[in-house]
Design an enzyme around this catalytic site. Structure first.
Site, short mmCIF file in Angstrom:
data_model
loop_
_atom_site.label_atom_id
_atom_site.label_comp_id
_atom_site.label_asym_id
_atom_site.label_seq_id
_atom_site.Cartn_x
_atom_site.Cartn_y
_atom_site.Cartn_z
N GLU A 78 -1.18 -40.52 -1.58
CA GLU A 78 -2.17 -41.53 -1.18
C GLU A 78 -3.11 -41.90 -2.32
O GLU A 78 -4.18 -42.48 -2.09
CB GLU A 78 -2.99 -41.02 0.01
CG GLU A 78 -2.21 -40.86 1.30
CD GLU A 78 -1.70 -42.17 1.89
OE1 GLU A 78 -1.90 -43.23 1.27
OE2 GLU A 78 -1.09 -42.12 2.97
N HIS A 97 -9.35 -37.69 3.23
CA HIS A 97 -8.38 -38.23 4.19
C HIS A 97 -7.81 -37.08 5.00
O HIS A 97 -7.30 -36.11 4.43
CB HIS A 97 -7.27 -38.96 3.44
CG HIS A 97 -6.09 -39.32 4.29
ND1 HIS A 97 -6.21 -39.86 5.55
CD2 HIS A 97 -4.76 -39.19 4.06
CE1 HIS A 97 -5.00 -40.06 6.05
NE2 HIS A 97 -4.11 -39.65 5.17
N HIS A 99 -5.83 -35.71 8.96
CA HIS A 99 -5.02 -36.02 10.13
C HIS A 99 -5.57 -35.25 11.33
O HIS A 99 -4.81 -34.73 12.14
CB HIS A 99 -3.56 -35.64 9.89
CG HIS A 99 -2.88 -36.49 8.86
ND1 HIS A 99 -1.56 -36.28 8.50
CD2 HIS A 99 -3.30 -37.53 8.11
CE1 HIS A 99 -1.21 -37.16 7.56
NE2 HIS A 99 -2.26 -37.92 7.31
N TYR A 118 -25.54 -39.98 18.93
CA TYR A 118 -26.37 -40.52 17.85
C TYR A 118 -25.92 -40.11 16.46
O TYR A 118 -26.26 -40.76 15.47
CB TYR A 118 -27.84 -40.15 18.06
CG TYR A 118 -28.18 -38.69 17.86
CD1 TYR A 118 -28.43 -38.19 16.59
CD2 TYR A 118 -28.26 -37.82 18.95
CE1 TYR A 118 -28.74 -36.85 16.39
CE2 TYR A 118 -28.58 -36.49 18.77
CZ TYR A 118 -28.82 -36.00 17.49
OH TYR A 118 -29.13 -34.68 17.30
N HIS A 160 -2.05 -42.83 12.09
CA HIS A 160 -2.00 -42.09 10.84
C HIS A 160 -3.09 -41.01 10.75
O HIS A 160 -2.77 -39.83 10.67
CB HIS A 160 -2.14 -43.07 9.67
CG HIS A 160 -1.96 -42.47 8.32
ND1 HIS A 160 -1.55 -43.20 7.22
CD2 HIS A 160 -2.17 -41.22 7.86
CE1 HIS A 160 -1.51 -42.40 6.16
NE2 HIS A 160 -1.88 -41.20 6.52
N TYR A 213 -34.86 -36.48 7.41
CA TYR A 213 -34.33 -35.25 8.02
C TYR A 213 -33.96 -34.23 6.94
O TYR A 213 -33.40 -34.58 5.92
CB TYR A 213 -33.11 -35.57 8.87
CG TYR A 213 -32.44 -34.34 9.46
CD1 TYR A 213 -32.97 -33.71 10.58
CD2 TYR A 213 -31.28 -33.81 8.88
CE1 TYR A 213 -32.37 -32.60 11.13
CE2 TYR A 213 -30.68 -32.69 9.43
CZ TYR A 213 -31.22 -32.09 10.54
OH TYR A 213 -30.63 -30.98 11.07
#
Length: 221
Positions: A78, A97, A99, A118, A160, A213
């Site tokens: 990829e 990336h 799966h 949220y 995918h 935060y």
């Protein structure tokens, strides 16, 4: 440059192994990369090697054109998708990336993830679905990258998986984890009924609160 490469390789391997350890990938699926802001070089996981078998030297260093600068392995299949994202979005310095099962399930339904919680505000108002294209192709690279922007830091890839990005690799990984949390929550809610979706103005409000935060934010006040 040597110290930079060592640091890149170490960080990419650590995140890649975290995706395996935390169930975001299985086997040799998924891939991780990081762009160094000083050199512009990209460290990416190798093709077809399980992350629990990887060592730092297995991480491949490429330039923005995909030319191997350092390393003996073949980079992830990829690589085109990672390069397209870095070319299109100069603010992105980390790509993850996965799966992961719940998010990938939604991808097979071509169903975006709405604001069911949220925490989505750290990624966007909705997590969209990029149209299907064969893995490792320029078509997939373009389709995935087109869904991203600073206000949308992750997308599902139809049939995918997930593509998550960030200003840092740690941020990209955190976004990938959040996508899976949201996907699981959404699917479980749908199994019972129709979940309430937070309005867009609430997402904007939460996004502002996120800016103050954590410990670093309080130290900067």
């Amino acid at each position: 440059m040597t110290e930079i490469l060592l640091t890149q390789r170490r960080l990419v391997l650590q995140v890649a192994q975290a995706t395996l350890r935390n169930g975001l990938v299985r086997g040799t699926s998924g891939n991780v990369s990081m762009r160094d802001t000083e050199t512009g070089l990209i460290a990416i996981t190798p093709s077809g090697i399980s992350y629990d078998a990887c060592v730092e030297d297995d991480i491949v260093i490429v330039d923005l054109k995909g030319r191997i600068i350092d390393g003996e392995r073949i980079p992830s299949s990829e690589l085109p998708m990672h390069l397209q994202v870095y070319r299109d979005h100069d603010w992105v310095n980390g790509v993850v990336h996965t799966h992961s099962i719940f998010a990938t399930t939604l991808s097979t339904l071509a169903r975006p993830i709405p604001a069911v919680h949220y925490l989505i505000a750290g990624i966007g108002a909705e997590i969209p679905v990029a149209p299907y294209a064969t893995y490792g192709t320029e078509d997939l690279a373009r389709a995935a990258s087109a869904m991203l922007r600073e206000s949308c830091r992750a997308t599902l890839l139809q049939n995918h998986g997930v593509l998550a990005v960030g200003r840092t690799l740690d941020e990209a990984y955190a976004n990938a984890e959040t996508v899976e949390f949201l996907a699981e929550l959404y699917l479980r809610a749908l199994a019972v009924g129709e979940p309430v979706i937070l309005p867009y103005d609430e997402i904007l409000r939460v996004r502002e609160k996120f800016k103050s935060y954590g410990q670093m934010a309080s130290q900067q006040k």
